[in-house]
Every structure is written in structure tokens, then in C-alpha cells.
Enzyme design. Structure first.
Site, PDB file in Angstrom:
ATOM      1  N   CYS A 101       0.849  -1.199   0.000  1.00 32.74           N
ATOM      2  CA  CYS A 101       0.000   0.000   0.000  1.00 32.74           C
ATOM      3  C   CYS A 101       0.881   1.244   0.000  1.00 32.74           C
ATOM      4  O   CYS A 101       1.858   1.325   0.725  1.00 32.74           O
ATOM      5  CB  CYS A 101      -0.903   0.037   1.237  1.00 32.74           C
ATOM      6  SG  CYS A 101      -2.197  -1.208   1.211  1.00 32.74           S
ATOM      7  N   MET A 102       0.486   2.207  -0.805  1.00 31.71           N
ATOM      8  CA  MET A 102       1.259   3.452  -0.882  1.00 31.71           C
ATOM      9  C   MET A 102       1.043   4.295   0.352  1.00 31.71           C
ATOM     10  O   MET A 102       0.115   4.273   1.023  1.00 31.71           O
ATOM     11  CB  MET A 102       0.834   4.262  -2.102  1.00 31.71           C
ATOM     12  CG  MET A 102       0.916   3.473  -3.396  1.00 31.71           C
ATOM     13  SD  MET A 102       2.551   3.276  -4.012  1.00 31.71           S
ATOM     14  CE  MET A 102       2.796   4.800  -4.839  1.00 31.71           C
TER      15      MET A 102
END
Length: 102
Positions: A101-102
Site C-alpha cells: 500500500c502506498m
């Protein structure tokens, strides 16, 4: 036990996790945890315990379909966790921010 958070707002020490902490954290994000939320949170915790990693979205959906309900899909998860289902569920589960996940 310390309730230190990492730079992403996730618990730095999973052993410090409690349901009260999860409720308070979700409430701060303007989310009221329901039975459906808790089922996903518990499934994410179990997957983490089994794999030592947070699951990517496709794997999470596959496992939820097998363990909970064959009709679960990404829309269901986004209704529960609108900002990012895997990241939010992991956060409320006391797990680290998912690597993917960014």
C-alpha cells in the site's frame, strides 16, 4: 505496554492491540465498527498470523469468500473501509502498514 504508533498511524507493537484501541482509532477516522468490520479485521489478523504479512486485496477477497461469504467483493470492502480496505483493516487490526500500500 506502549501504544506507540509508526509514522503511518499503525501500532508499533501489535501486542498492545485491544478492541477498545481499534474502536477508538476507527472512531477518530469517523468509522463505527460493525459486525462486518470485525469479521474482516479478525480475518486480516488470522492471515497475518499465518503468513507474517498483510494480504494484498485479491488474496483478502479470496480468503473472505472462502471463510465468510462467497458474495464478498471489493465493493463490500470499500463500503466498510472507504479509504483503502487492506490498509484500514490492517490498521484497526493492530498490524503494520501493508508493504503493497502506498
Amino acid at each position: 505496554m506502549s501504544l506507540n504508533l509508526d509514522q503511518h498511524g499503525h501500532l508499533a507493537n501489535r501486542a498492545a492491540w485491544t478492541t477498545d484501541w481499534a474502536e477508538a482509532t476507527a472512531q477518530a477516522d469517523e468509522i463505527k465498527l460493525t459486525k462486518d468490520h470485525w469479521q474482516v479485521i479478525k480475518a486480516v489478523q488470522q492471515l497475518f498470523d499465518e503468513t507474517e504479512d498483510t494480504p494484498p486485496m485479491r488474496l483478502l477477497i479470496k480468503v473472505l469468500k472462502q471463510r465468510l461469504d462467497a458474495d464478498i467483493d471489493s465493493r463490500f470492502l470499500y463500503r466498510l473501509f472507504p479509504d483503502n480496505p487492506v490498509r484500514q483493516a490492517s490498521k484497526y487490526a493492530g498490524l503494520p502498514k501493508p508493504k503493497h500500500c502506498m
